[in-house]
Write an enzyme that holds these catalytic residues in place. Structure first.
Site, short mmCIF file in Angstrom:
data_model
loop_
_atom_site.label_atom_id
_atom_site.label_comp_id
_atom_site.label_asym_id
_atom_site.label_seq_id
_atom_site.Cartn_x
_atom_site.Cartn_y
_atom_site.Cartn_z
N ASP A 31 0.87 -1.18 0.00
CA ASP A 31 0.00 0.00 0.00
C ASP A 31 0.91 1.22 0.00
OD1 ASP A 31 -2.38 1.60 0.36
OD2 ASP A 31 -1.87 1.81 2.48
N CYS B 169 -4.46 -1.48 -1.87
CA CYS B 169 -4.60 -0.04 -2.07
C CYS B 169 -5.53 0.14 -3.26
CB CYS B 169 -3.21 0.52 -2.39
SG CYS B 169 -3.22 2.26 -2.84
N CYS C 230 -10.99 3.28 0.12
CA CYS C 230 -9.55 3.48 0.31
C CYS C 230 -9.19 2.70 1.56
CB CYS C 230 -9.24 4.96 0.51
SG CYS C 230 -7.57 5.29 1.12
N1 DGL Z 1 -4.65 3.29 0.81
C1 DGL Z 1 -4.84 3.89 -0.44
C2 DGL Z 1 -6.04 3.47 -1.19
O1 DGL Z 1 -6.61 2.47 -0.88
C3 DGL Z 1 -4.01 4.97 -0.95
C4 DGL Z 1 -4.23 6.28 -0.33
C5 DGL Z 1 -3.27 7.31 -0.84
O2 DGL Z 1 -2.08 7.06 -0.77
O3 DGL Z 1 -3.76 8.35 -1.29
O4 DGL Z 1 -6.46 4.13 -2.09
#
Ligand code: DGL
Length: 251
Positions: free
Chosen positions: A6, A69, A179
């Site tokens: 992630d 992610c 997210c």
């Molecule tokens: N954890 C992330 C996602 O699921 C990324 C968040 C980011 O870095 O903006 O989108």
């Protein structure tokens, strides 16, 4: 070995569910926190990061990788699948269960800007949103506060409210967490929703349990389940303190 990555600690919200169904496997987790957040970065940039992390995790022994992610899944999973000869499991905002269970007919999606503008999300939305209205908002500042470990308190509640209220004001009774950082804010999201709309039956939906079940199925199919004892290696491209602390709290 299961590789998980992630942009930061968000993927640990997915690992938490994976470990419930695959408790005796070896894991390597990579937090790309030196390049976090991914939300506003270009597709090309994220593909390059995802490639580099994939090479690193394969070098550590990973034979399947969870792109924990949503932003990286939307931007890079197709490229990764073309370039590397292993299976990749990605994230998908849980629009389907939300659309099937909403009573108000309005589903709210919280995600990063990158996820919301990606073709992958737009296709999912078109497929499952028949007959319901989908409203979206970027979780403004959510990733940053989670990376700092600020998952509760007045300041956190204020930040959560600023992005959540517009969705609730539209009538949403299902809030999809698009997210992987956002599940760490579920307590604040529930509390804020309850204070703003105490009469409405509001549910917060995290796709991680479904992703974990899918991973288990794929690993069984491919003969990748080893059951040779739980192990975890934590890696990061930046400061690893928050990763280690959040991980300790999960155990
Ligand atoms: N954890 C992330 C996602 O699921 C990324 C968040 C980011 O870095 O903006 O989108």
């Amino acid at each position: 070995m299961i590789g998980i990555f992630d942009s930061g600690i968000g993927g640990l919200s997915v690992f938490r569910e994976i470990r419930k169904v695959l408790p005796e496997e070896s894991y390597a987790y990579f937090s790309d926190n030196a390049h976090c957040p991914y939300g506003e970065k270009s597709k090309e940039y994220i593909i390059e990061r995802a490639r580099e992390i994939t090479r690193f995790l394969i070098g550590k022994g990973a034979d399947i990788i969870v792109v924990a992610c949503n932003t990286a899944t939307a931007a890079a999973i197709a490229a990764l699948r073309e370039e590397f000869p292993i299976r990749f499991i990605g994230m998908e905002p849980a629009v389907k269960p939300a659309a099937q269970s909403t009573r108000t007919g309005v589903v709210g999606v919280l995600a990063t800007a990158g996820t919301l503008k990606a073709t992958k999300y737009i296709d999912t939305r078109a497929k499952w949103a028949q007959g319901v209205r989908i409203v979206e908002h970027v979780g403004q500042g959510f990733v940053e506060i989670v990376e700092k470990g600020m998952t509760e308190g007045t300041e956190t509640d204020e930040i959560v409210k600023a992005s959540l209220k517009p969705l609730l004001d539209e009538g949403a009774d299902r809030i999809v967490l698009g997210c992987t950082h956002y599940p760490f804010l579920t307590g604040s999201i529930r509390k804020t929703a309850g204070l703003l709309y105490p009469e409405r039956d509001i549910e917060v939906i995290d796709p991680a349990p479904a992703v974990a079940r899918h991973l288990l199925e794929v690993m069984e199919e491919e003969g990748l389940v080893r059951k040779d004892g739980f192990r975890m290696e934590l890696h990061s491209s930046g400061d690893s303190r928050q990763l280690e602390e959040t991980y300790r709290k999960l155990l």
